[in-house]
Scaffold this motif. Structure first.
Motif, mmCIF file in Angstrom:
data_model
loop_
_atom_site.group_PDB
_atom_site.id
_atom_site.type_symbol
_atom_site.label_atom_id
_atom_site.label_comp_id
_atom_site.label_asym_id
_atom_site.label_seq_id
_atom_site.Cartn_x
_atom_site.Cartn_y
_atom_site.Cartn_z
ATOM 1 N N VAL A 1 -62.329 -1.742 -53.072
ATOM 2 C CA VAL A 1 -63.456 -2.131 -52.223
ATOM 3 C C VAL A 1 -64.771 -1.891 -52.963
ATOM 4 C CG1 VAL A 1 -64.707 -1.567 -50.111
ATOM 5 C CG2 VAL A 1 -62.219 -1.754 -50.074
ATOM 6 N N LEU A 2 -64.891 -0.710 -53.580
ATOM 7 C CA LEU A 2 -66.121 -0.397 -54.328
ATOM 8 C C LEU A 2 -66.323 -1.395 -55.467
ATOM 9 C CD1 LEU A 2 -65.922 3.494 -54.547
ATOM 10 C CD2 LEU A 2 -67.424 2.113 -53.112
ATOM 11 N N ASN A 3 -65.226 -1.694 -56.166
ATOM 12 C CA ASN A 3 -65.309 -2.635 -57.280
ATOM 13 C C ASN A 3 -65.739 -4.020 -56.816
ATOM 14 O OD1 ASN A 3 -64.847 -1.084 -59.466
ATOM 15 N ND2 ASN A 3 -62.672 -1.562 -59.650
ATOM 16 N N SER A 4 -65.312 -4.390 -55.586
ATOM 17 C CA SER A 4 -65.673 -5.734 -55.137
ATOM 18 C C SER A 4 -67.177 -5.808 -54.858
ATOM 19 C CB SER A 4 -64.840 -6.160 -53.928
ATOM 20 O OG SER A 4 -64.989 -5.236 -52.903
ATOM 21 N N PHE A 5 -67.779 -4.659 -54.470
ATOM 22 C CA PHE A 5 -69.248 -4.667 -54.340
ATOM 23 C C PHE A 5 -69.895 -4.896 -55.698
ATOM 24 C CE2 PHE A 5 -68.443 -2.108 -50.409
ATOM 25 C CZ PHE A 5 -68.976 -3.041 -49.550
ATOM 26 N N ALA A 6 -69.358 -4.206 -56.698
ATOM 27 C CA ALA A 6 -69.885 -4.378 -58.055
ATOM 28 C C ALA A 6 -69.686 -5.818 -58.512
ATOM 29 C CB ALA A 6 -69.193 -3.418 -59.003
ATOM 30 N N ALA A 7 -68.556 -6.407 -58.118
ATOM 31 C CA ALA A 7 -68.267 -7.785 -58.513
ATOM 32 C C ALA A 7 -69.306 -8.734 -57.921
ATOM 33 C CB ALA A 7 -66.869 -8.183 -58.068
ATOM 34 N N ILE A 8 -69.746 -8.450 -56.682
ATOM 35 C CA ILE A 8 -70.777 -9.291 -56.063
ATOM 36 C C ILE A 8 -72.050 -9.230 -56.899
ATOM 37 C CG2 ILE A 8 -72.267 -9.540 -54.040
ATOM 38 C CD1 ILE A 8 -69.823 -8.543 -52.389
ATOM 39 N N ALA A 9 -72.396 -8.019 -57.337
ATOM 40 C CA ALA A 9 -73.582 -7.869 -58.191
ATOM 41 C C ALA A 9 -73.421 -8.683 -59.472
ATOM 42 C CB ALA A 9 -73.801 -6.394 -58.531
ATOM 43 N N LEU A 10 -72.195 -8.698 -59.995
ATOM 44 C CA LEU A 10 -71.960 -9.429 -61.246
ATOM 45 C C LEU A 10 -72.050 -10.933 -61.048
ATOM 46 C CD1 LEU A 10 -69.119 -7.409 -62.968
ATOM 47 C CD2 LEU A 10 -71.503 -7.636 -63.645
ATOM 48 N N VAL A 11 -71.574 -11.406 -59.897
ATOM 49 C CA VAL A 11 -71.676 -12.844 -59.615
ATOM 50 C C VAL A 11 -73.145 -13.240 -59.571
ATOM 51 C CG1 VAL A 11 -71.295 -14.602 -57.862
ATOM 52 C CG2 VAL A 11 -69.447 -13.042 -58.466
ATOM 53 N N ALA A 12 -73.953 -12.389 -58.895
ATOM 54 C CA ALA A 12 -75.393 -12.663 -58.841
ATOM 55 C C ALA A 12 -75.972 -12.687 -60.249
ATOM 56 C CB ALA A 12 -76.094 -11.607 -57.997
ATOM 57 N N ALA A 13 -75.554 -11.728 -61.067
ATOM 58 C CA ALA A 13 -76.042 -11.671 -62.446
ATOM 59 C C ALA A 13 -75.610 -12.915 -63.217
ATOM 60 C CB ALA A 13 -75.524 -10.417 -63.133
ATOM 61 N N GLY A 14 -74.418 -13.422 -62.893
ATOM 62 C CA GLY A 14 -73.922 -14.641 -63.532
ATOM 63 C C GLY A 14 -74.862 -15.811 -63.290
ATOM 64 N N PHE A 15 -75.368 -15.915 -62.049
ATOM 65 C CA PHE A 15 -76.327 -16.985 -61.760
ATOM 66 C C PHE A 15 -77.614 -16.775 -62.542
ATOM 67 C CE2 PHE A 15 -73.485 -17.710 -58.204
ATOM 68 C CZ PHE A 15 -73.422 -19.092 -58.229
ATOM 69 N N GLY A 16 -77.956 -15.493 -62.749
ATOM 70 C CA GLY A 16 -79.120 -15.178 -63.580
ATOM 71 C C GLY A 16 -78.951 -15.734 -64.981
ATOM 72 N N ILE A 17 -77.734 -15.599 -65.506
ATOM 73 C CA ILE A 17 -77.456 -16.107 -66.855
ATOM 74 C C ILE A 17 -77.597 -17.625 -66.878
ATOM 75 C CG2 ILE A 17 -75.684 -16.363 -68.641
ATOM 76 C CD1 ILE A 17 -74.621 -13.660 -67.898
ATOM 77 N N VAL A 18 -77.025 -18.287 -65.862
ATOM 78 C CA VAL A 18 -77.114 -19.752 -65.783
ATOM 79 C C VAL A 18 -78.581 -20.171 -65.831
ATOM 80 C CG1 VAL A 18 -76.653 -21.774 -64.361
ATOM 81 C CG2 VAL A 18 -74.986 -19.929 -64.440
ATOM 82 N N ASN A 19 -79.383 -19.494 -64.997
ATOM 83 C CA ASN A 19 -80.791 -19.824 -64.887
ATOM 84 C C ASN A 19 -81.524 -19.614 -66.211
ATOM 85 O OD1 ASN A 19 -82.912 -20.712 -63.409
ATOM 86 N ND2 ASN A 19 -83.458 -18.702 -62.602
ATOM 87 N N THR A 20 -81.309 -18.459 -66.811
ATOM 88 C CA THR A 20 -81.958 -18.128 -68.087
ATOM 89 C C THR A 20 -81.631 -19.166 -69.152
ATOM 90 O OG1 THR A 20 -81.732 -15.810 -67.575
ATOM 91 C CG2 THR A 20 -82.149 -16.353 -69.854
ATOM 92 N N LEU A 21 -80.352 -19.498 -69.231
ATOM 93 C CA LEU A 21 -79.948 -20.418 -70.296
ATOM 94 C C LEU A 21 -80.417 -21.839 -70.024
ATOM 95 C CD1 LEU A 21 -76.434 -19.209 -71.380
ATOM 96 C CD2 LEU A 21 -78.557 -19.090 -72.625
ATOM 97 N N LEU A 22 -80.435 -22.226 -68.739
ATOM 98 C CA LEU A 22 -80.942 -23.571 -68.431
ATOM 99 C C LEU A 22 -82.385 -23.682 -68.901
ATOM 100 C CD1 LEU A 22 -79.541 -24.542 -64.922
ATOM 101 C CD2 LEU A 22 -79.097 -25.634 -67.113
ATOM 102 N N MET A 23 -83.167 -22.625 -68.646
ATOM 103 C CA MET A 23 -84.557 -22.629 -69.100
ATOM 104 C C MET A 23 -84.626 -22.688 -70.615
ATOM 105 S SD MET A 23 -86.109 -19.938 -66.410
ATOM 106 C CE MET A 23 -87.728 -19.687 -67.078
ATOM 107 N N SER A 24 -83.748 -21.926 -71.235
ATOM 108 C CA SER A 24 -83.725 -21.881 -72.697
ATOM 109 C C SER A 24 -83.384 -23.267 -73.266
ATOM 110 C CB SER A 24 -82.717 -20.834 -73.153
ATOM 111 O OG SER A 24 -82.606 -20.820 -74.535
ATOM 112 N N VAL A 25 -82.390 -23.923 -72.668
ATOM 113 C CA VAL A 25 -81.989 -25.261 -73.126
ATOM 114 C C VAL A 25 -83.157 -26.223 -72.970
ATOM 115 C CG1 VAL A 25 -80.521 -27.238 -72.610
ATOM 116 C CG2 VAL A 25 -79.534 -24.951 -72.710
#
Lengths: 231, 436
Positions: free
Chosen positions: B303-327
């Motif tokens: 259960v605790l890990n799944s909370f962390a996983a949610i944070a990681l999914v959000a961070a994943g969108f951050g990566i998408v956004n950063t790289l789209l800007m970079s591209v």
């Protein structure tokens, strides 16, 4: 071996579909002989840039035939096209297109890096080219910190570093003042004379065109005579 | 373009827009930090359970109970009374509401039957003894509990030695707190003394039994604040405490403990357990008993890990956004590289590597932070409120699990990078060069 660097026959290039259909080239045949300097002259919208892109294998024609160094280039796989462009061509653009954050040396090394040349070798060759163009002292500067003339010199060094047979120059002096522009022109024609590198210059500048061995005039996607161009 | 050049180039462009990269990395750091801490909790607690398994029981032991007879059960699952069957309360179940259950009793006849089985080395009744108090000499009397001690189990000892179930001596191991309370300055001072235990029988008469204190145990999950007695002492206490009980009550036990050869193969154990099932007995190994406990902890960690996983999914969108800007920003650069002969595949590799590197940066920093802060917190807790549980490192880290977290986050980053990287790879060089 053929003495022709690049030849295009009956080139057509159309963009769009239906009523929005626009023909940029409508049957153009041009030859660039090895070691000559060729100017492609025309106003904007004449199709001169499109012609250069097709000759440089950056764009695929809608119809017609392209031969590069005696080799039929139409229908090549993209990997072969990439290799051909990398080994045979050099590019100089009006807006220089230097990678802003990278150093001058890194910019010049780019074609060699892409070709997979090892680090030491590409450094040596890039420095050699920079020395030849007398800007070796700027090697570690950032490309953005240079003046326009210096930037175009770096761009020429980049076009030259892989020992190309043909250099394509798209309005190479368009962004430079006339004195600097003249220096850049001198560099290009010196390379053409001393290294027998074929020059294909796209320009609307009549004085630059006049310095070339041969001129091709383009209007509305067709090759025309100089008279027709101004009419 | 060589792989090393791709990596070097990707790393370089990661640092080109420092603020943007840092913000994305921070998002990943938060996720990586959380997941490192929660994983550390799981590792720490499970390692502690593993260490203390030995205190709960040996691995060549089965706890045997009678399989409930369901033939007289009503549709509601309630059993009809049968005067022929004897029942006892089984305390040997995991704690929790409704945990105490009434089971069919194991009798002396059952024990005899179990002893005759081929692979069985010994079968003993498991009885619950409830002493009234413990006393050293004529010192203070203290309330005392004796835990169900499985033969072959090892206790974590502060002093003395383990119990010997084959001995006829009445042996007792007392917990550390009792050693102090009973007046021993050092745990070792208690070893070798004779303690008096009192039990009250069914007719309300108190009996005193003298036992040798042969060891002092550390407090742990396996053995909480209860003493442990060897078979001889347990039997002595049980005999005294059963005086006045009916014959049936005296010979009815909740469970029996069956020992088999410690080098028995898994197959022979399975055969033994099948045999027991056929005879109408349920059997449970120690690891199964602990397994329940461990699965509760694994569940919490999940259960605790799944909370962390949610944070990681959000961070994943951050990566998408950063790289789209970079591209977007590097459109002309991409066009130039393609013109000079770089293939779309290599451009894809360039941007994916950048994404993976951002993921690596974030996860490495997050893991290191997690390890530093986790270890510090764990140290403080172990010295403070968890100080009673000797040997517990609440948050522990194994290289494998930390590496696993980093690899997982790099994989997430790669997936996040595919969209921008594909976009970059598919750019038409001419259009890209004209881009203003």
């Amino acid at each position: 071996m053929s003495a022709t660097a690049i030849s295009v026959k009956n080139l057509t290039k159309t963009y769009g579909e239906g009523s929005g259909r626009f023909a940029a080239l409508r049957g153009v045949s041009v030859k660039a002989e090895l070691g000559e300097s060729l100017a492609i002259v025309g106003k904007s919208g004449s199709g001169k840039s499109t012609l250069m892109h097709v000759m440089a294998l950056l764009d695929e024609p809608s119809g017609g035939k392209v031969t590069v160094m005696g080799q039929r280039a139409t229908g090549l796989r993209s990997a072969e096209l990439n290799a051909l462009r990398n080994e045979t061509f050099g590019f100089v653009f009006q807006q220089f297109f230097l990678i802003p954050g990278a150093s001058v040396l890194e910019n010049v090394m780019l074609p060699l890096t892409i070709a997979g040349v090892s680090g030491r070798e590409r450094r040596r060759r890039a420095m050699e080219t920079l020395e030849q163009l007398e800007i070796a002292d700027k090697a570690s500067n950032r490309a953005t910190d240079l003046s326009g003339g210096q930037k175009q010199r770096v761009a020429i060094a980049r076009a030259l570093v892989n020992g190309p047979s043909v250099i394509f120059a798209d309005e190479p002096t368009g962004n430079l003042d006339s004195a600097t522009g003249e220096v850049v022109e001198d560099i290009l024609f010196t390379l053409n004379r001393e290294k027998a590198i074929t020059l294909v210059i796209v320009t609307h500048d009549q004085t630059l065109a006049a310095r070339c061995d041969r001129r091709v005039y383009l209007k509305d996607g067709l090759v025309v005579t100089p008279k027709e161009l101004t009419s | 373009m060589k792989t090393t050049d791709i990596v070097a180039s990707a790393v370089k462009s990661t640092f080109r827009s420092k603020l943007r990269t840092s913000l994305t990395v921070i998002a990943i750091v938060i996720g990586a930090f959380t997941i490192t801490i929660t994983n550390g909790l799981g590792t720490g607690i499970n390692a502690y359970i593993n260490d203390t398994v030995a205190a709960i029981g040996a691995d060549n032991v089965l706890t045997v109970t009678k399989t409930p007879d369901t033939s007289n059960e009503t549709d509601e699952g309630v059993r009809l009374y049968d005067p022929e069957s004897s029942r006892v309360v089984n305390n040997n179940t995991p704690p929790g509401p409704g945990a105490a259950e009434t089971v069919e009793a194991i009798t002396d006849a059952d024990i005899e039957l179990l002893r005759e089985l081929d692979t069985v080395e010994s079968a003993e009744r498991q009885v619950q003894v409830s002493p009234d108090f413990i006393q050293l000499g004529d010192g203070e009397r203290f309330e005392f509990t004796i835990s169900n001690f499985v033969p072959g189990a090892t206790l974590q000892l502060a002093a003395g030695e383990q119990l010997d179930n084959d001995s006829d001596d009445l042996q007792l191991i007392i917990p550390l707190d009792y050693a102090t309370a009973l007046g021993c300055d050092e745990p070792a001072d208690c070893v070798g003394l004779v303690a008096t235990l009192a039990v009250t029988d069914a007719t309300d008469v108190q009996h005193l039994v003298e036992a040798d204190v042969i060891g002092v145990s550390e407090e742990s999950l396996g053995a909480t604040n209860a003493g442990s007695a060897n078979t001889a002492l347990t039997n002595a206490l049980f005999d005294q405490q059963s005086i006045g009980l009916s014959e049936t009550a005296r010979t009815s036990y909740a469970s029996a403990v069956v020992t088999f050869a410690s080098d028995a193969s898994d197959e022979s154990v399975t055969t033994l357990r099948d045999e027991l099932t056929d005879l109408g007995y349920d059997s449970q190994t120690v690891s199964e008993q602990i397994g329940t406990f461990r699965s509760v902890i694994d569940g919490i960690i999940l259960v605790l890990n799944s909370f962390a996983a949610i944070a990681l999914v959000a961070a994943g969108f951050g990566i998408v956004n950063t790289l789209l800007m970079s591209v977007q920003e590097r459109t002309r650069e991409i066009g130039l590289m393609k013109a000079v002969g770089l293939s779309g595949r290599k451009i894809f590799a360039l941007f994916s590597t950048e994404a993976v590197f951002i993921g690596f940066l974030g996860s490495a920093i997050g893991s290191i932070l997690g390890i530093v802060i986790g270890s510090a917190t764990s140290g403080v807790l172990s010295a403070g409120i968890l100080g009673d549980l000797a040997g517990l490192t609440l948050i522990a880290f194994t290289p494998a699990s930390v590496a696993g977290v980093i690899v997982l986050i790099m994989a997430i980053a790669f997936v996040a990078g595919t969209l921008p990287a594909l976009r970059a790879a598919r750019k038409n060089p001419i259009v890209a060069l004209r881009y203003e």
